[in-house]
Every structure is written in C-alpha cells, then in structure tokens.
Design an enzyme around this catalytic site. Structure first.
Site, PDB file in Angstrom:
ATOM      1  N   LYS A 202      71.816 -27.887   9.025  1.00  0.00           N
ATOM      2  CA  LYS A 202      70.432 -28.048   9.467  1.00  0.00           C
ATOM      3  C   LYS A 202      69.522 -27.079   8.728  1.00  0.00           C
ATOM      4  CE  LYS A 202      67.858 -28.284  13.850  1.00  0.00           C
ATOM      5  NZ  LYS A 202      68.012 -28.214  15.326  1.00  0.00           N
TER       6      LYS A 202
ATOM      7  N   SER B 228      66.000 -31.887  17.513  1.00  0.00           N
ATOM      8  CA  SER B 228      65.540 -31.524  16.188  1.00  0.00           C
ATOM      9  C   SER B 228      66.612 -31.599  15.111  1.00  0.00           C
ATOM     10  CB  SER B 228      64.952 -30.115  16.228  1.00  0.00           C
ATOM     11  OG  SER B 228      65.932 -29.167  16.628  1.00  0.00           O
TER      12      SER B 228
ATOM     13  N   SER C 228      68.403 -30.391  21.227  1.00  0.00           N
ATOM     14  CA  SER C 228      68.307 -30.715  19.797  1.00  0.00           C
ATOM     15  C   SER C 228      69.597 -31.175  19.148  1.00  0.00           C
ATOM     16  CB  SER C 228      67.764 -29.507  19.029  1.00  0.00           C
ATOM     17  OG  SER C 228      66.409 -29.302  19.341  1.00  0.00           O
TER      18      SER C 228
END
Length: 464
Positions: A79, A154, A178
């Site tokens: 990420k 996210s 997320s």
C-alpha cells in the site's frame, strides 16, 4: 502458462515448490497482467524495477539447494502509505509525490525475508483517509467487477489488484475498515489483526491502538500464510501480541464448523443495511447450521460508539499529522476536514470517547462468553459509483458525512479485536458481498478458520 495468476497464493507457492514455474516466471506473468488490466483498474501505481532481479535471486537460491521461505516467489503489492526503501511512496498526497524512503517498513522487511517479491505500490486515498480509493496524484481505482463502481478503500488498490491477478498478496492498513471494506467490494479476503500483532514501524504515532497493518489475499488460507510470516513483536514497535505456539496456517487447514457457536447481528451500527446485502449475509450465516454450527441472532447495538470513533479518529489525525499541520491548506478536502474538526475537540470529549470505547470492549467481551464468533455485514451498501465520494443513502436513510456509511466496520475497530471480511455471495447485480467475522481477543485463528469455511461454501469466483 499464466492461468495460475488467478489461483490462490498457496497454490502458486506449490507450483514453485514443484519447479513447475519459477519465481521469475511468476513475476514476469504478473507484470504482463498489469499491462493488460491496470490501465482500466488503476490499482498498481508504482512498479518496483528491482522485482525481476529479486525473483531471479530467489531462483538461484533454490538452484543452490537453499531453503525456500513460506512466501517464496509470490508477488506482493505494498500500500502506498507503507515505506519501501528506494521506491517512490507518495501516501497519495501531492506533498509527497516524489518521496523516496530510505528503508523498508518492518512489515516489508518481513515479507521479503519470507521470500515475497515486492512488485510495486498499490493505490490509496490521501494518507489512507477515505473508503473510496482516489487521490490527486494517481486518480481513481475502479472495481474489477464493474469499473464504474468503487473498489472501496483505503486499501482499494491492493484489493483490486488481487481480484484481477496482478499480484498474489497485498499488504494494507486498517483504521476504520480499510482492509475489510475493499475486500468486501472486490470479493477477496481481508484481515484486521489485533493491534500489535503485526508491528507498524516506522510510525508517526508509535502508540497507535486504532490503525493496524495486515494482509489481503484471494483466499483465507493465503491470509493465514502471510500472517504467519509477518506477525510477532519488534524491537522497533512498542505494541505487541503473543505469537509463541500460534499456527495460523494449521488453524485454517483444519477448519471445522462442528460445535461452533456463532452470533449474527444484522446492523451493529444502526445505520440501516441494503436489503440485498443483508439477505446474502444472513443466508451465509444461518446456513452454517448445516455444517454443525449453532447460530443465533443478536441485537448487538453499538450505535453509541459512532461519535466516539470519530472523536478518537480525530485525535489520531492530529497525532499522525502533527508535523504537517502547518501545510494543511494543501491537504485534500477529506483529510483537511478531518483535521480541522479534530482541532475543535475538547479533553472532555476525548475522555468520554475513551470511556465509550471501553463499553464496546465490555459489550463484546460479554458476547464472547456465550459465542465463539460474531458475524455481521461488512459494508451496508453494494459498491457505489466510483465518482462519488460516498453513498448518499443506505436503505433510504441519508448519510450526513463521508464516513457515516462505514460505521459497521469502524465501531468494531474500537474493541481491538481481530476482524475479517470474507465473500459471502453476490448481490442482484453480480457484485460481491462481504461478511464480517469478529473474533475474541487473540482469536485470529478462529476468524480465519471460519473465513475459509464460508469462502468454500459460497465460492463467487473472480471477475472476468
């Protein structure tokens, strides 16, 4: 041969073990897949130019007879809020558009040590703020099942890349959902581990008990495989969970529903649930009775915790971004709005939020005195249009802010318990529906075992 890219990471790992495919061939195939799919989905935002060399080095180790790590040759997406040494890490922010960290985060070091190959960085909202993945640096990530819909966030880039076979594994973070929300929207499995089980280092906020680092993968057994490699205390991080004697892989391999006591709560945050989403989750939960589980309906109500999470999240925003507050005029709307609201909180509000957080823990502790696991819908709505910041309504009820709709995940974050999202079926438009599995303290094994059983019972496949 590239069909293996849509297999589980565990199956790809077996192919490598049997010398049916090399680590370099796996990475080459993944890079070709990115060329084919990423233009439309926009999941992988920065490729690591060292990936092929890293894979070749792993092949050479095998040729020399050296032991292979548990993740040997598996391409992983990191990420874009997690530092990778020597590779652009932007946090989805124009402030860091050209930022290159000097060293790997601890989780990246552990992934590499286990034999994973860092393929690149996956897209995220600005500083992981938001549950629809878009930012001003790289734009929007789209849902592989329907590119007009949101991939969630996210960790949306990681989940979308997994669903399309661009990577075998993904690393992500979870503050209010997320890891779980994009897993639900993209039809994969995401685990929010107990705080401290996977060290978060380096960190701007070292004593963070709300945000965690964890894995997403196509299968529950893959999540267990990654967790086994990255869990454990670190001298660089103050929070830790016990790992001695814990075998996540074995727990998933030996999963069995017989004698399991399960509670199903349809709407823990009292925001309403789309009828189709609730129907899919309810059916998956109560069908476990056929496999030997005891399933009861629970009226668990954590609505009182919604404002508490928002207050504590505000404190988290200030702690996380304290060195950037003088530049908040350059933040995007979501992040700037969160920070400015947080600056208005009082000490009394913070104290009240902490007390309500304790009440969440007590409510769940009492629940787990009579059941083994709690099930509830991960997201109250199907994937919404990718151009929307957040859904306007849920079951006819208007949402007031961009965070209201993720209350079913964020109220559970407060308890610090392991929580996974697993696909439980498809909605009437053929889009994935995620079922949230909540475990007792240090209950990752139970959570992942049931995730595998649900996934086996309700296979949804992958997007075409």
């Amino acid at each position: 041969m590239t069909g293996f890219l849509l297999e589980s990471a565990t199956a790809i790992r077996r192919l490598i073990d049997r010398r049916e495919v090399s680590a370099r061939e796996v990475v080459e195939a993944s890079l070709r897949r990115i060329e084919e799919k990423n233009g439309e989905i926009n999941a992988v935002v920065t490729l690591d130019p060292r990936a092929l060399d890293a894979a070749a080095a792993l092949d050479q180790r095998l040729a020399r007879g050296e032991p292979a790590g548990p993740l040997h040759g598996l391409p992983v997406g990191i990420k874009d809020v997690t530092p990778v040494g020597g590779l652009r890490t932007t946090y989805g922010s124009p402030l860091y558009a050209d930022h290159v960290p000097a060293e790997d985060a601890e989780v990246v070091r552990r992934l590499r040590a286990a034999g994973a190959v860092v393929l690149g960085k996956t897209n995220t909202p600005e500083f992981a703020t938001g549950a629809n993945t878009w930012n001003e640096v790289f734009g929007r990530t789209r849902n592989p099942w329907n590119p007009e819909r949101s991939a969630g966030g996210s960790t949306g880039g990681g989940a979308a890349a997994l669903a399309t076979g661009m990577i075998a594994l993904a690393e992500g973070t979870d503050l209010g959902g997320s890891l779980r929300i994009p897993a639900a929207f993209c039809g994969v499995v995401g685990l929010r581990p107990s705080p401290g089980l996977v060290p978060t280092s380096p960190a701007d906020y070292s004593w963070d008990t709300l945000q965690v680092t964890g894995p997403i993968a196509r299968r529950a057994e893959d999540v267990a495989l990654v967790l086994q490699a990255i869990a454990g205390p670190s001298a660089r991080a103050p929070l830790a969970q016990p790992v001695a004697g814990r075998d996540f892989v074995a727990a998933v391999t030996g999963a069995d529903c017989r004698g399991l006591r399960v509670a199903y709560a349809p709407d823990v945050a009292r925001i309403g649930v789309d009828p189709t989403v609730e129907s899919v989750c309810r059916g998956a939960a109560f069908e476990l009775r056929q496999a030997g589980a005891t399933v009861e309906e629970s009226d668990l109500d954590l609505e009182y915790a919604k404002e508490s999470f928002i207050t504590l999240r505000g404190y988290w925003m200030i702690a996380q971004h304290r060195t950037r507050l003088d530049r908040r005029d350059r933040f995007g709307d979501n992040l700037r709005g969160n920070v400015e609201r947080a600056l208005g909180h009082t000490m009394l509000e913070l104290a009240e939020a902490e007390h309500r957080r304790g009440r969440v823990w007590e409510d769940l502790r009492r629940l787990f005195e009579r059941v083994d696991l709690l099930l509830t819908p991960t997201v109250a709505v199907p994937p919404f249009p990718v151009t929307q910041n957040y859904p306007d309504t849920i079951a006819g009820r208007p949402m007031m802010t961009y965070i209201d709709w993720i209350a079913p995940t964020f109220v559970l974050s407060l308890a610090g318990l392991p929580v996974a999202s697993v696909p439980a079926g498809l909605d009437r438009e053929g889009l994935p529906v995620g079922l949230q599995i909540v475990g007792p303290p240090q209950g990752e094994e139970k959570v992942l075992a049931l995730a595998r059983l649900v996934q086996d019972a309700y296979p949804i496949g992958l997007p075409s």
